[in-house]
Motif scaffolding. Structure first.
Motif, short mmCIF file in Angstrom:
data_model
loop_
_atom_site.label_atom_id
_atom_site.label_comp_id
_atom_site.label_asym_id
_atom_site.label_seq_id
_atom_site.Cartn_x
_atom_site.Cartn_y
_atom_site.Cartn_z
N ASN A 209 -59.72 -15.32 -62.76
CA ASN A 209 -59.43 -13.87 -62.80
C ASN A 209 -58.07 -13.58 -63.43
O ASN A 209 -57.82 -12.48 -63.91
N GLU A 245 -57.16 -9.43 -54.12
CA GLU A 245 -57.06 -10.22 -55.37
C GLU A 245 -56.12 -11.41 -55.19
O GLU A 245 -56.39 -12.52 -55.67
N THR A 248 -58.14 -13.95 -53.33
CA THR A 248 -59.14 -14.57 -54.21
C THR A 248 -58.50 -15.64 -55.09
O THR A 248 -58.99 -16.76 -55.20
N ARG A 249 -57.37 -15.30 -55.69
CA ARG A 249 -56.77 -16.22 -56.66
C ARG A 249 -56.06 -17.40 -55.97
O ARG A 249 -56.09 -18.51 -56.46
N HIS A 357 -58.68 -14.37 -71.88
CA HIS A 357 -60.05 -13.87 -71.70
C HIS A 357 -60.78 -13.71 -73.03
O HIS A 357 -61.94 -13.31 -73.05
#
Ligand code: FAS
Ligand code: PHB
Length: 393
Positions: A209, A245, A248-249, A357
């Motif tokens: 992410n 977030e 999550t990371r 990305h």
């Protein structure tokens, strides 16, 4: 218009301007520090957090390190985290036993402001320098818009410590100045939270992410960052989204969740690299962000600024006390060699830890670089020495 005179005018009361003013004052070199913001504003501005070994020593030797030694956190390693797994880089073991000190930039600023005000030397807040003139003469001067109106200050040298958006670097003629710039396709969302850090050392994390950094300020204050798209704004990031977030990371089996708490400061900072050459034009000398910006992934910003000041202090002392111009003549080239080394290290850390990305080939190369940093002692040693003490190499 009111007229004043001093030996050195210092534009900006960030870490660079304040340390330079203090060092010169201690040696009896008259100087005036001019700051466009209020004392409260600059002492509240949350920015850098890691102080290199050699720069911590510089602050201590300057007599400004008492509280840093008492309250700063001495660290001997950092973690690189990717694929939900942590890998410790034993910094001190790889860098001759040297540690880093975790101590907020705003604390350094508070300590230097207190020293300056105790000395009685002039530090003028809410005083914006609006013009810099006569740089190619032996009597430069600055114009200041202060709380008491306009002031004109003549001097022997002007130290531009006013950051990248200040007036000093713009005073170098367009046909002389060279500006090198890179803007990254991401920004950092940073928070300061009243939450006991769930880690003892800093964690630099690369997740699909995006980037995350788990830093700290004290046993009850966490400092955390997320890599976000450059167009994102704070109102798109609720507290809940920020914590989700970050979890999550940063999550691993050993640390599935991080400690949360009230967010007392937040901001989004663009990621860019800038180098302004030369760092000297006539009687103007640039130091700190006025001459260079690094992406904070390498924790070099403030350290680089104070390393410039160490060089500039010795150069001005030699000139003003012994009429010896040699260090001033080599100031720009001496600093720029170190500045480009810091740009290289900051670029290495930034590219390695922020997924791309749009370019999977780049991601492959960066993952190889990360794996080399944790598997090769030689690669880890280069990383450790740059992280702990680049400005002394
Ligand atoms: P500063 O920008 O600190 O100080 C310049 C001063 O000059 C300011 O107080 C400004 O108000 C004043 N000024 C400007 N124009 C003026 C004028 N015309 N007249 C009078 N005064 C004027 N580095 C890290 O290592 N880690 C980080 O996490 C990190 N986070 C950052 C976050 C943000 C939002 C920013 C902007 C920078 C961050 N940095 C970080 C880099 C930062 O720490 C800088 O490297 C450091 O502040 C450099 O110090 P100075 O060169 O003194 O410049
Ligand atoms: C911080 O604690 O604010 C910090 C630490 C390391 C970095 C950047 C910021 O690389």
């Amino acid at each position: 218009m009111k007229e004043l005179r001093t030996q050195v005018v210092i534009i900006g009361a960030g870490p660079a301007g304040l340390l330079l003013g203090h060092l010169l004052q201690r040696e009896g070199i008259d100087n005036i520090v001019l700051e466009r913001r209020s004392r409260e504003y600059i002492e509240k501005r949350v920015r850098a957090g890691v102080i290199e070994y050699g720069i911590a020593k510089l602050i201590e030797d300057a007599g400004a390190g008492e509280r840093m030694k008492r309250e700063g956190l001495v660290h001997h390693g950092v973690e690189l985290r990717f694929d939900h797994t942590s890998h410790r880089i034993p910094l001190s073991e790889l860098a001759d036993g040297k540690p880093i000190t975790v101590y907020g930039q705003q604390e350094v600023v508070k300590d230097l402001v207190a020293l300056r005000l105790d000395s009685g030397a002039p530090l003028l807040f809410e005083s914006e320098v609006t013009a810099v003139e006569g740089l190619t003469t032996d009597g430069p001067c600055v114009e200041v818009e202060g709380v008491d109106g306009k002031v004109r200050i003549s001097c022997e040298f002007v130290a531009g410590c006013d950051g990248t958006f200040g007036v000093a670097n713009k005073a170098i003629p367009k046909d002389v100045v060279r500006r090198y710039e890179r803007t990254y396709p991401f920004s950092w969302l940073g928070i300061l939270a009243e939450a006991a850090p769930a880690t003892e050392e800093l964690i630099y994390c690369r997740h699909e992410n995006g980037f995350a950094l788990y830093s700290l300020r004290s046993p009850t204050l966490s400092r955390l960052y997320l890599g976000v798209r450059p167009e994102e704004t704070l109102d798109q990031w609720s507290d809940e989204r920020i914590w989700d977030e970050l979890n999550t990371r940063l999550a691993t089996d050993e640390m599935p969740e991080i400690n949360q708490g009230p967010i007392i400061e937040r901001g989004i900072t663009a990621m860019r690299s800038i180098v302004v050459e030369p760092m000297r034009f006539g009687r103007l000398l640039l130091a700190g962000d006025a001459a260079h910006i690094v992406p904070p992934t390498g924790a070099k910003g403030m350290n680089l600024a104070l390393a410039d000041v160490r060089e500039l202090f010795h150069a001005l002392l030699a000139q003003l006390r012994s009429n010896d111009p040699r260090l001033i003549d080599t100031y720009s080239s001496t600093c720029l060699e170190r500045v480009w080394r810091a740009e290289e290290f900051s670029t290495y850390m930034t590219q390695m830890l922020h997924p791309n990305h749009e370019d999977d080939f780049e991601n492959g190369v960066q993952m190889a670089r990360l794996r080399q940093a944790i598997n090769s002692r030689e690669a880890a040693t280069v990383l450790a020495r740059n992280y702990v003490d680049l400005n002394s190499l």
